[in-house]
Design an enzyme around this catalytic site. Sequence first.
Site, PDB file in Angstrom:
ATOM      1  N   ASP A   1      50.219  49.102  65.655  1.00  0.00           N
ATOM      2  CA  ASP A   1      51.359  48.061  65.177  1.00  0.00           C
ATOM      3  C   ASP A   1      52.561  48.383  66.128  1.00  0.00           C
ATOM      4  O   ASP A   1      53.430  47.553  66.607  1.00  0.00           O
ATOM      5  CB  ASP A   1      51.806  48.560  63.878  1.00  0.00           C
ATOM      6  CG  ASP A   1      50.547  48.021  63.002  1.00  0.00           C
ATOM      7  OD1 ASP A   1      49.878  47.073  63.430  1.00  0.00           O
ATOM      8  OD2 ASP A   1      50.337  48.805  62.026  1.00  0.00           O
TER       9      ASP A   1
ATOM     10  N   ASP B 174      54.031  44.419  59.732  1.00  0.00           N
ATOM     11  CA  ASP B 174      54.492  44.720  61.098  1.00  0.00           C
ATOM     12  C   ASP B 174      53.848  43.260  62.201  1.00  0.00           C
ATOM     13  O   ASP B 174      54.745  42.704  62.787  1.00  0.00           O
ATOM     14  CB  ASP B 174      53.708  45.706  61.647  1.00  0.00           C
ATOM     15  CG  ASP B 174      54.351  47.067  61.257  1.00  0.00           C
ATOM     16  OD1 ASP B 174      55.525  47.259  61.160  1.00  0.00           O
ATOM     17  OD2 ASP B 174      53.695  47.876  61.170  1.00  0.00           O
TER      18      ASP B 174
ATOM     19  N   ASP C   7      58.901  57.242  64.329  1.00  0.00           N
ATOM     20  CA  ASP C   7      58.829  58.758  64.145  1.00  0.00           C
ATOM     21  C   ASP C   7      57.928  59.236  65.064  1.00  0.00           C
ATOM     22  O   ASP C   7      56.409  59.278  64.804  1.00  0.00           O
ATOM     23  CB  ASP C   7      58.436  59.297  62.565  1.00  0.00           C
ATOM     24  CG  ASP C   7      58.464  60.699  62.418  1.00  0.00           C
ATOM     25  OD1 ASP C   7      58.736  61.407  63.614  1.00  0.00           O
ATOM     26  OD2 ASP C   7      57.857  61.081  61.555  1.00  0.00           O
TER      27      ASP C   7
ATOM     28  N   HIS D 264      49.861  53.943  62.783  1.00  0.00           N
ATOM     29  CA  HIS D 264      50.723  52.640  62.901  1.00  0.00           C
ATOM     30  C   HIS D 264      50.597  52.431  64.680  1.00  0.00           C
ATOM     31  O   HIS D 264      51.237  51.506  64.818  1.00  0.00           O
ATOM     32  CB  HIS D 264      51.816  52.423  62.130  1.00  0.00           C
ATOM     33  CG  HIS D 264      51.627  52.813  60.753  1.00  0.00           C
ATOM     34  ND1 HIS D 264      50.968  52.315  59.933  1.00  0.00           N
ATOM     35  CD2 HIS D 264      52.545  53.731  60.310  1.00  0.00           C
ATOM     36  CE1 HIS D 264      51.418  52.908  58.670  1.00  0.00           C
ATOM     37  NE2 HIS D 264      51.765  53.627  58.888  1.00  0.00           N
TER      38      HIS D 264
ATOM     39  N   ARG E 217      55.508  45.384  72.702  1.00  0.00           N
ATOM     40  CA  ARG E 217      54.869  44.583  73.790  1.00  0.00           C
ATOM     41  C   ARG E 217      55.561  43.314  73.417  1.00  0.00           C
ATOM     42  O   ARG E 217      56.055  42.577  74.559  1.00  0.00           O
ATOM     43  CB  ARG E 217      53.585  44.457  73.611  1.00  0.00           C
ATOM     44  CG  ARG E 217      52.940  43.654  74.677  1.00  0.00           C
ATOM     45  CD  ARG E 217      51.360  43.534  74.640  1.00  0.00           C
ATOM     46  NE  ARG E 217      50.901  42.771  73.246  1.00  0.00           N
ATOM     47  CZ  ARG E 217      50.364  43.213  72.396  1.00  0.00           C
ATOM     48  NH1 ARG E 217      49.930  44.624  72.482  1.00  0.00           N
ATOM     49  NH2 ARG E 217      49.883  42.628  71.425  1.00  0.00           N
TER      50      ARG E 217
ATOM     51  N   THR F 291      60.457  45.154  56.782  1.00  0.00           N
ATOM     52  CA  THR F 291      59.159  45.402  56.072  1.00  0.00           C
ATOM     53  C   THR F 291      59.726  46.072  54.726  1.00  0.00           C
ATOM     54  O   THR F 291      60.374  46.432  54.389  1.00  0.00           O
ATOM     55  CB  THR F 291      58.287  46.376  56.840  1.00  0.00           C
ATOM     56  OG1 THR F 291      58.830  47.578  57.246  1.00  0.00           O
ATOM     57  CG2 THR F 291      57.806  45.538  58.273  1.00  0.00           C
ATOM     58  N   GLY F 292      58.212  45.923  53.701  1.00  0.00           N
ATOM     59  CA  GLY F 292      58.243  46.414  52.468  1.00  0.00           C
ATOM     60  C   GLY F 292      59.281  47.475  52.084  1.00  0.00           C
ATOM     61  O   GLY F 292      60.294  47.079  51.409  1.00  0.00           O
TER      62      GLY F 292
ATOM     63  N   HIS G  14      59.789  53.895  59.985  1.00  0.00           N
ATOM     64  CA  HIS G  14      58.565  54.966  59.659  1.00  0.00           C
ATOM     65  C   HIS G  14      59.194  55.765  58.366  1.00  0.00           C
ATOM     66  O   HIS G  14      60.453  56.074  58.410  1.00  0.00           O
ATOM     67  CB  HIS G  14      58.051  55.673  60.657  1.00  0.00           C
ATOM     68  CG  HIS G  14      57.050  54.936  61.669  1.00  0.00           C
ATOM     69  ND1 HIS G  14      57.040  55.364  63.060  1.00  0.00           N
ATOM     70  CD2 HIS G  14      56.376  53.716  61.532  1.00  0.00           C
ATOM     71  CE1 HIS G  14      56.160  54.356  63.558  1.00  0.00           C
ATOM     72  NE2 HIS G  14      55.860  53.556  62.551  1.00  0.00           N
TER      73      HIS G  14
ATOM     74  N   GLY H  95      54.699  47.518  56.306  1.00  0.00           N
ATOM     75  CA  GLY H  95      54.156  47.318  57.682  1.00  0.00           C
ATOM     76  C   GLY H  95      52.595  47.601  57.725  1.00  0.00           C
ATOM     77  O   GLY H  95      51.949  46.620  58.556  1.00  0.00           O
TER      78      GLY H  95
END
Length: 121
Positions: A92, A62, A82, A89, A98, A35-36, A9, A57
């Site tokens: 996500d 994500d 965070d 998010h 999970r 992620t980007g 994050h 994300g």
Amino acid sequence: MNRVALIAHDARKDELVAWVGRHVERLRRCTMVATGTTGARIKAAFPDLDLTSVKSGPLGGDQQIGAMIAEARLDMLIFFIDPLSPMPHDVDVKALTRLGTLYDLPMALNDATADRIMQGW
């Protein structure tokens, strides 16, 4: 070769880049996906790493990482969240944790746990 996903994050991106720096020699032997924005920050600091960036994300990155977990294309997830920021998010985060749990993927959500996982590799 180990396949590692790296996500952070906004408030934790500097911490993840620093973490990569502490483990850079071991990570050089890994294939990584991020992620980007996280990937761009890591690549700027360590341009020689084998790192592929997916979308940001919240723009689908994500979910791209989640698909890799479900397809057994990852060996570890490092996801510095965070917990004190508003969680836009949140879904996500829940989805990735999970899937990581369901598929028994070694997963770290903070620096200390990520260090412990790397010690075992």
